[in-house]
Design a protein around this motif. Structure first.
Motif, PDB file in Angstrom:
ATOM      1  N   LEU A 162       7.088  -0.095   0.231  1.00  0.00           N
ATOM      2  CA  LEU A 162       7.763  -1.199   0.921  1.00  0.00           C
ATOM      3  C   LEU A 162       7.110  -1.388   2.291  1.00  0.00           C
ATOM      4  O   LEU A 162       6.094  -2.054   2.405  1.00  0.00           O
ATOM      5  CB  LEU A 162       9.264  -0.905   1.044  1.00  0.00           C
ATOM      6  N   VAL A 163       7.663  -0.719   3.298  1.00  0.00           N
ATOM      7  CA  VAL A 163       7.150  -0.943   4.657  1.00  0.00           C
ATOM      8  C   VAL A 163       5.671  -0.572   4.804  1.00  0.00           C
ATOM      9  O   VAL A 163       4.893  -1.290   5.419  1.00  0.00           O
ATOM     10  CB  VAL A 163       8.033  -0.219   5.712  1.00  0.00           C
ATOM     11  N   GLU A 164       5.258   0.539   4.192  1.00  0.00           N
ATOM     12  CA  GLU A 164       3.858   0.954   4.363  1.00  0.00           C
ATOM     13  C   GLU A 164       2.907  -0.018   3.683  1.00  0.00           C
ATOM     14  O   GLU A 164       1.807  -0.272   4.164  1.00  0.00           O
ATOM     15  CB  GLU A 164       3.650   2.379   3.840  1.00  0.00           C
ATOM     16  N   ARG A 165       3.346  -0.567   2.556  1.00  0.00           N
ATOM     17  CA  ARG A 165       2.535  -1.575   1.877  1.00  0.00           C
ATOM     18  C   ARG A 165       2.472  -2.860   2.708  1.00  0.00           C
ATOM     19  O   ARG A 165       1.392  -3.371   3.009  1.00  0.00           O
ATOM     20  CB  ARG A 165       3.129  -1.886   0.500  1.00  0.00           C
ATOM     21  N   VAL A 166       3.641  -3.351   3.096  1.00  0.00           N
ATOM     22  CA  VAL A 166       3.700  -4.645   3.782  1.00  0.00           C
ATOM     23  C   VAL A 166       3.006  -4.583   5.148  1.00  0.00           C
ATOM     24  O   VAL A 166       2.278  -5.492   5.526  1.00  0.00           O
ATOM     25  CB  VAL A 166       5.171  -5.104   3.930  1.00  0.00           C
ATOM     26  N   GLU A 167       3.230  -3.493   5.858  1.00  0.00           N
ATOM     27  CA  GLU A 167       2.649  -3.375   7.198  1.00  0.00           C
ATOM     28  C   GLU A 167       1.215  -2.859   7.176  1.00  0.00           C
ATOM     29  O   GLU A 167       0.581  -2.740   8.223  1.00  0.00           O
ATOM     30  CB  GLU A 167       3.501  -2.438   8.064  1.00  0.00           C
ATOM     31  N   GLY A 168       0.740  -2.501   6.002  1.00  0.00           N
ATOM     32  CA  GLY A 168      -0.626  -1.990   5.929  1.00  0.00           C
ATOM     33  C   GLY A 168      -0.790  -0.610   6.536  1.00  0.00           C
ATOM     34  O   GLY A 168      -1.865  -0.233   6.982  1.00  0.00           O
ATOM     35  N   PHE A 169       0.299   0.205   6.554  1.00  0.00           N
ATOM     36  CA  PHE A 169       0.218   1.560   7.119  1.00  0.00           C
ATOM     37  C   PHE A 169      -0.574   2.503   6.225  1.00  0.00           C
ATOM     38  O   PHE A 169      -0.971   3.573   6.648  1.00  0.00           O
ATOM     39  CB  PHE A 169       1.610   2.152   7.346  1.00  0.00           C
ATOM     40  N   CYS A 170      -0.727   2.150   4.956  1.00  0.00           N
ATOM     41  CA  CYS A 170      -1.574   2.976   4.097  1.00  0.00           C
ATOM     42  C   CYS A 170      -2.466   2.063   3.268  1.00  0.00           C
ATOM     43  O   CYS A 170      -2.218   0.852   3.184  1.00  0.00           O
ATOM     44  CB  CYS A 170      -0.735   3.919   3.227  1.00  0.00           C
ATOM     45  N   ALA A 171      -3.505   2.634   2.685  1.00  0.00           N
ATOM     46  CA  ALA A 171      -4.458   1.833   1.908  1.00  0.00           C
ATOM     47  C   ALA A 171      -3.810   1.346   0.616  1.00  0.00           C
ATOM     48  O   ALA A 171      -2.872   1.960   0.110  1.00  0.00           O
ATOM     49  CB  ALA A 171      -5.689   2.676   1.593  1.00  0.00           C
ATOM     50  N   GLU A 172      -4.334   0.268   0.069  1.00  0.00           N
ATOM     51  CA  GLU A 172      -3.795  -0.267  -1.180  1.00  0.00           C
ATOM     52  C   GLU A 172      -3.809   0.805  -2.273  1.00  0.00           C
ATOM     53  O   GLU A 172      -2.849   0.955  -3.022  1.00  0.00           O
ATOM     54  CB  GLU A 172      -4.592  -1.489  -1.623  1.00  0.00           C
ATOM     55  N   ALA A 173      -4.914   1.551  -2.322  1.00  0.00           N
ATOM     56  CA  ALA A 173      -5.020   2.590  -3.356  1.00  0.00           C
ATOM     57  C   ALA A 173      -3.897   3.614  -3.222  1.00  0.00           C
ATOM     58  O   ALA A 173      -3.408   4.149  -4.219  1.00  0.00           O
ATOM     59  CB  ALA A 173      -6.376   3.280  -3.258  1.00  0.00           C
ATOM     60  N   ASP A 174      -3.470   3.884  -1.980  1.00  0.00           N
ATOM     61  CA  ASP A 174      -2.417   4.878  -1.763  1.00  0.00           C
ATOM     62  C   ASP A 174      -1.064   4.387  -2.261  1.00  0.00           C
ATOM     63  O   ASP A 174      -0.334   5.121  -2.914  1.00  0.00           O
ATOM     64  CB  ASP A 174      -2.335   5.254  -0.277  1.00  0.00           C
TER      65      ASP A 174
END
Lengths: 501, 501
Positions: free
Chosen positions: A370-382
């Motif tokens: 959710l937040v990490e995906r939307v905010e780009g806090f982690c890579a797409e692969a992660d």
């Protein structure tokens, strides 16, 4: 798998003596660099047959390297705190942080192999556990762990000889136990089952290395060289972390119809009905939590939802029905320093409840998608791999008797705005509203996509998502209480999901 | 102590209903501010007689406040991991971090009181435990913890009435256990023993509040008001932390003769003698670590000393004699974020070994009176009180069967310079020498004073310091091994130091 380790490998002592000092020094050097950079952890699994030098190797590694930077864990019978939680909990708590070396003596392989040899689990179950291990190790490697898996082998006649030798010498006699001889009786089955496990679990990310355990010099130098080469390689190529295979990107549904759009968010619930239902369901929940069968189970409840959707209020209606000694509410915010030094799921594993208890997560591991995906806090692969990792995590819980319930509290944008404004008016609620909440609001559409994919990929029959229409708080609270009660009730009625007894 | 709580206090329900909403809101507000500032933790002890509303109050507090920021712990029978460690370990692990509220249901009072009532401990022992509690709580308060101690009381006839009422109602019947009636039989002894404990432990820093448990409204509002007033007071006076009474400053010995000056740092040890003694003492240590009596004991070994004095090398000679599954080396560097949110000694308590194991601290809690004192990292009042806190900590360990050994490795300035220069030459040892080491060197004199005071104040008969002349590394290693062996040997020969069984 074991043939080459039965060739009777030997190494001349003179060669060993010549090479050892340089190897030690290089290992120490690598270890200090590992610590100083603290970019990844090293995990060394030590498994194999008795008498093949497992214990000696562990001690030797601690002697060669700096023991201050090594954490050695041996896994015997689980403590009561461990056996009260999912099977993998004891291994998660033993993982070393970044910058350290962890030696796991026994590891997650011992139990399935021994249980299969003794006939406690069937072939299908054994197969499944091996697959779970493959996925677990893949996750570790993706999280940056450098994983070594050493299997110490001895041919049958050599094991017998070795145990007898150890027994004859008064200085080593204590090392041969009745259990060792008992295991020896089952050498052939053990060999067969181990080989199956090793073949299944020797993956590209985490290959097994089988080591001929007979000759001390050969064995020690082999392990030492492998460790050095592995750690050095990673240190010298800072970006040698296993690259995730880039998956095809997720595409939005062609008709732009998202799950949340289908919900009728405005549900009605009269105050009087609410009061009556609240009392009834809280009473029900209280009774269930004191049910004798509940002492063998536990509950993990996940609360996710839009900001201001009413998670806190719903949680309080739930805890009000419980004895405070029985539950723990875990609010998930930014990870602490100790948590950041571990694989992503570590900080959730550490809070899992003992049997007979409930843990309520206010936000959870779904932050990753959710937040990490939307905010780009982690890579797409992660975040892409997180879906499968989360499903594994929840399956692990359910199979060990945990009742997993997950709620998404949905409100619409107008309702959220109204609540934000209300919060800013009320003195003691001002703490609840931050700049970040206003920023998240601007990404409403992106969150809708993320929630859609999340439910799509992690709503499983064993741990389904419950979408809660939450524009009306009263309605939402009752739906949550009811869902939780029904989940517990049906779990207590069903045969226990647990696999180990 | 209990007379005023037997007056039959009552509060009109109407008054309660009128006050409750405001109180709740103010408590929530205080709780959010507490979290946001995260400057101190709140610990609430709940003790008293059965049926006096302890459980109901704990649940009420969780209902009134935000349960996400509360950690509730009930202390029943200890888990095996807990009973394998010093008595206070389970309470240390339950302490809330700064910014949170911890409710301890049971707490460190229950065990001594129940043991005294049942006659398991004598009056003198009970007295001593109360004194220990006073010192422990004083430490907590000095570390910034806001401590509330609530004792819920009921007169004998009222307790009987209450238990009967609860038993009559099918909804509350489950709450009355056989243990409750068993306790009731000993009401008079329990009252007498409790009163003694409360009188002894009601200190200026941590006073008891006895609450009449009979009337729910009276009881609840009293607790709520006290909590709110206490938390608000502390929040509104940011510097209201209990001020340590300024002790008279320590003075250096008039003749400037320091302990370390008296040591003959240059000892001799031939290589051949070293090899022989090393083998002998390592063998001895290995045998002792496998002694059946050792399974009931554990070892905590502390290594302190000048930089480059050879702590690491000495530790490795010690661990080489042990099975890696049995020990853990804990290097102490700067505390982590989770550790900084707790009282100073928390980060050492968390590493204490289970029975049958050894923990070796490379630097330790003595950092408080060494580097923190010299560098001014903490206030004088903080390191001054640390001497007594450390002695309490070590006594707690020893009384529970831990063998505590402490080494100061001493070298002179010339030897240190030589070693620093050597380290800078050798590639893999460069990691071991930092700017900080050179800076510390400039404060040699200040460290000498600090070591002098440290030994003076913390070398006790139960946990004495061993000063190790370490200019000659070989001599130092043998002295350390020998001292450790003798300490274990005499502990295993002596009657167990443990008090609880």
């Amino acid at each position: 798998m074991f043939e080459t380790a039965e060739l009777g490998h030997k190494l001349d002592k003179a060669i060993y003596r010549q090479e050892e000092p340089g190897l030690r020094q290089a290992l120490l050097e690598a270890q200090y660099e590992l610590k100083q950079r603290s970019e990844f952890a090293v995990v060394i699994l030590i498994n194999g047959v008795d008498g093949a030098g497992k214990g000696e190797t562990v001690n030797l590694l601690n002697e060669w390297m700096d023991p201050r930077l090594i954490q050695t864990h041996a896994f015997g019978a689980p403590s009561d705190e461990e056996s009260d939680r999912p099977r993998m909990w004891r291994y998660w708590r033993a993982l070393p942080p970044k910058g350290r070396v962890g030696i796991l003596f026994g590891s997650w392989y011992s139990e399935p192999i021994l249980q299969r040899v003794s006939g406690d689990i069937k072939a299908a179950r054994f197969e499944q556990e091996n697959e779970e291990i493959v996925r677990f190790e893949k996750m570790l490697v993706h999280e940056g762990v450098l994983l070594f898996k050493f299997w110490f082998h001895l041919a049958k006649d050599r094991q017998k000889k070795r145990l007898k030798e150890l027994e004859k010498d008064p200085r080593t006699r204590w090392r041969v136990t009745d259990a060792d001889w008992e295991h020896f009786k089952h050498y052939d089955e053990f060999r067969e089952v181990s080989e199956k496990s090793l073949l299944k679990t020797s993956s590209a990310e985490a290959p097994w290395v089988v080591i001929d355990g007979e000759d001390t010099c050969y064995r020690s130098l082999t392990v030492g060289r492998l460790l050095l080469a592995g750690i050095r390689k990673r240190l010298d190529q800072p970006d040698s972390r296993v690259m995730a295979i880039e998956a095809a990107p997720l595409l939005p549904p062609l008709d732009k119809l998202y799950l949340l759009d289908r919900l009728t968010l405005n549900q009605t619930m009269e105050k009087a009905d609410y009061e009556r239902e609240l009392e009834a369901w809280q009473g029900k929940l209280n009774t269930l939590s004191r049910h004798p069968a509940f002492t063998k189970r536990s509950v993990v409840a996940v609360f996710e939802g839009h900001d201001a959707a009413g998670k806190g209020g719903a949680i309080r209606r739930l805890t009000a029905a419980l004895d405070a000694r029985q539950y723990q509410v875990v609010p998930i915010a930014a990870p602490t320093e100790e948590e950041r030094a571990q694989p992503y799921l570590w900080r959730f594993w550490r809070h899992l409840p003992r049997r007979g208890r409930l843990t309520i997560f206010d936000r959870s591991w779904y932050g990753r998608v959710l937040v990490e995906r939307v905010e780009g806090f982690c890579a797409e692969a992660d975040w892409m791999r997180a879906y499968a990792e989360i499903n594994d995590f929840e399956r692990e819980m359910v199979e060990n008797g945990v009742i997993v319930v997950k709620f998404w509290l949905a409100i619409d944008q107008d309702e959220q705005l109204k609540r934000f404004n209300e919060r800013e008016q009320i003195e003691f609620k001002r703490f609840k509203i931050t700049e970040e909440d206003w920023r998240n609001r601007e990404k409403w559409g992106q969150y809708a996509v993320a929630v859609h994919d999340m439910v799509d990929r992690t709503s499983t029959s064993i741990a389904p998502w419950t979408l809660v229409e939450a524009n009306n708080k009263l309605y939402a609270r009752i739906k949550i209480l009811k869902t939780l009660c029904k989940a517990i009730e049906s779990a207590l009625a069903a045969p226990k999901g647990e696999r180990n007894g």
